[in-house]
Motif scaffolding. Structure first.
Motif, short mmCIF file in Angstrom:
data_model
loop_
_atom_site.label_atom_id
_atom_site.label_comp_id
_atom_site.label_asym_id
_atom_site.label_seq_id
_atom_site.Cartn_x
_atom_site.Cartn_y
_atom_site.Cartn_z
N ALA A 124 -5.66 3.87 0.16
CA ALA A 124 -5.38 2.47 -0.79
C ALA A 124 -4.06 2.50 -0.87
CB ALA A 124 -5.99 2.80 -2.29
N VAL A 125 -3.75 0.95 -0.74
CA VAL A 125 -2.50 0.50 -0.53
C VAL A 125 -2.38 -0.52 -1.54
CG1 VAL A 125 -0.37 -0.16 0.66
CG2 VAL A 125 -2.03 1.34 1.69
N VAL A 126 -1.25 -0.95 -2.28
CA VAL A 126 -0.98 -1.94 -3.03
C VAL A 126 0.39 -2.79 -2.73
CG1 VAL A 126 -2.18 -0.96 -5.31
CG2 VAL A 126 0.32 -0.63 -4.88
N GLY A 127 0.66 -3.97 -3.32
CA GLY A 127 1.54 -4.81 -2.59
C GLY A 127 2.94 -4.14 -2.57
N SER A 128 3.18 -3.13 -3.61
CA SER A 128 4.65 -2.48 -3.54
C SER A 128 4.78 -1.63 -2.32
CB SER A 128 4.63 -1.83 -5.08
OG SER A 128 3.93 -0.80 -5.14
N GLY A 129 3.71 -1.10 -1.81
CA GLY A 129 3.92 -0.10 -0.60
C GLY A 129 3.47 1.19 -1.06
N GLU A 130 3.14 1.37 -2.43
CA GLU A 130 2.72 2.44 -3.03
C GLU A 130 1.26 2.86 -2.41
OE1 GLU A 130 2.99 4.29 -7.20
OE2 GLU A 130 1.24 2.90 -7.16
N SER A 131 0.66 4.00 -2.14
CA SER A 131 -0.34 4.21 -1.58
C SER A 131 -1.04 5.47 -2.28
CB SER A 131 -0.47 4.50 0.04
OG SER A 131 0.46 5.80 0.37
N TRP A 132 -2.48 5.79 -1.82
CA TRP A 132 -3.17 6.85 -2.27
C TRP A 132 -4.08 7.21 -1.28
CZ3 TRP A 132 -2.17 8.66 -7.60
CH2 TRP A 132 -3.10 9.91 -7.85
N GLY A 133 -4.19 8.52 -1.10
CA GLY A 133 -5.13 9.18 -0.27
C GLY A 133 -4.31 9.28 1.17
N THR A 134 -5.42 9.40 2.38
CA THR A 134 -4.77 9.45 3.69
C THR A 134 -5.90 9.28 4.55
OG1 THR A 134 -3.62 11.02 5.29
CG2 THR A 134 -5.19 12.11 3.68
#
Length: 341
Positions: free
Chosen positions: A41-51
């Motif tokens: 999961a990726v949000v607009g800031s570039g922060e992500s979760w998972g792989t």
């Protein structure tokens, strides 16, 4: 796709008004770093979760996701994208991923907007309560089906056609283990198996035993009057590995009687194992035979349980048992065997 923490991250982002770019590995071959069902999961800031496999492939995907989210509007829809990637210097079937570890994987990406927060919240509710449901992804985006019973294989992918559903993933975890005995070994095995993504159910006859009370890894903690009652309380028995490791040999026998008798009416468990030294196991086999359990059922027992290694502490025993379960997985559940690239 069964990562609770990922869906919690998605829900938190949606409830904060942020759209989320989601990617699922819809298919993989052997040697691929991304495995079927892995999600990012990726949000607009570039922060992500998972792989979905890491490395330059994932870094490039995050950049693409941020670019798409920057220009996305709710009116635009889901922006569904399917990419077939090869992890080689020269790709013959799909795009080059930038990795050189061999193998292939198919990534499915789409954008989920804040309007779908209710769907994601219901997905989380089903996963947290260990209840069935199917996540569906297609040109119309993310949907939830609560009407179809669970079955294997748990994930199905259709390459893009005119179909309305391309990816269908089961929320009820097919990786399950039931541990009969809530002592030190049961606690250690719960910790290891939960860390491997298994849904853990643990049984004991002692409600006040501290190792059961401290067990934060089991999804279900069940106190029974008689270990022989445990078998009938196991959900999805046809998917469940049963591990018997109670405090004494008589309790082990009662636990085994419960699950082996259940097999006579509901079919076999994929795996039943019991911990013990040769003398203890000889007594167990004799007692089961005297109780009317057939020779075939007794012969199918994994006894002693676990891979052969020096394992004396509860943690070492847990690693040994978990390793055997993983070693047997492709034989017991053939759909888990990824094809050669």
């Amino acid at each position: 796709m069964l990562d609770l923490s990922l869906w919690r991250y998605v829900l938190g982002s949606l409830e904060a008004g942020q759209p989320v770019h989601l990617t699922h590995v819809a298919w993989h071959s052997r040697h691929s770093p991304g495995t079927t069902g892995a999600s990012l999961a990726v949000v607009g800031s570039g922060e992500s979760w998972g792989t979905i496999g890491g490395g330059v492939m994932e870094a490039e995907l995050i950049q693409r996701a941020v670019a798409q989210l920057t220009s996305w509007t709710p009116q635009e829809g889901v922006r569904l994208e399917v990419r077939e990637l090869e992890h080689r210097r020269k790709a013959t079937r799909g795009e080059r991923s930038g990795l050189f570890c061999a193998g292939q994987q198919t990534n499915m990406s789409y954008i989920v907007g804040p309007a779908q927060a209710l769907v994601v919240r219901r997905i989380l509710e089903l996963m947290e309560s260990d209840e069935p449901g199917w996540v569906e992804v297609g040109p119309e985006g993310l949907r939830l089906d609560e009407t179809t019973p669970p079955e294997l294989p748990p994930l199905r992918f259709e390459r893009p056609t005119h179909a309305t559903v391309l990816l269908r993933a089961q929320l009820l975890n097919w990786k399950r283990v039931a541990i009969i005995g809530g002592g030190h070994c049961g606690l250690a095995l719960s910790r290891v198996m939960a860390g491997l993504g298994y849904t853990v159910t643990i049984f004991d006859t002692r409600a006040d035993v501290f190792t059961l009370q401290q067990n934060a890894f089991a999804a279900h903690k069940i106190v029974v009057e008689d270990y022989a009652d445990a078998g009938a309380l196991i959900r999805q028995p046809e998917w469940t590995h049963v591990v018997v490791m109670s405090a004494d040999v008589d309790s082990d026998i009662r636990g085994l009687l419960g699950v082996t008798r259940l097999e006579e009416t509901k079919g076999p468990f994929p795996y039943i194992g019991v911990m013990g030294a040769p003398a203890k196991l000889a007594r167990i086999r004799s007692a089961l035979g005297e109780a009317g359990i057939g020779e075939d059922a007794i012969a199918r027992l994994y006894a002693p349980i676990g891979l052969k290694m020096t394992s004396n502490t509860p943690e070492e025993i847990a690693i040994s048992v978990a390793a055997e379960i993983l070693q047997e997985r492709e034989r017991l559940f053939p759909f888990t065997a990824a094809p050669s690239p």
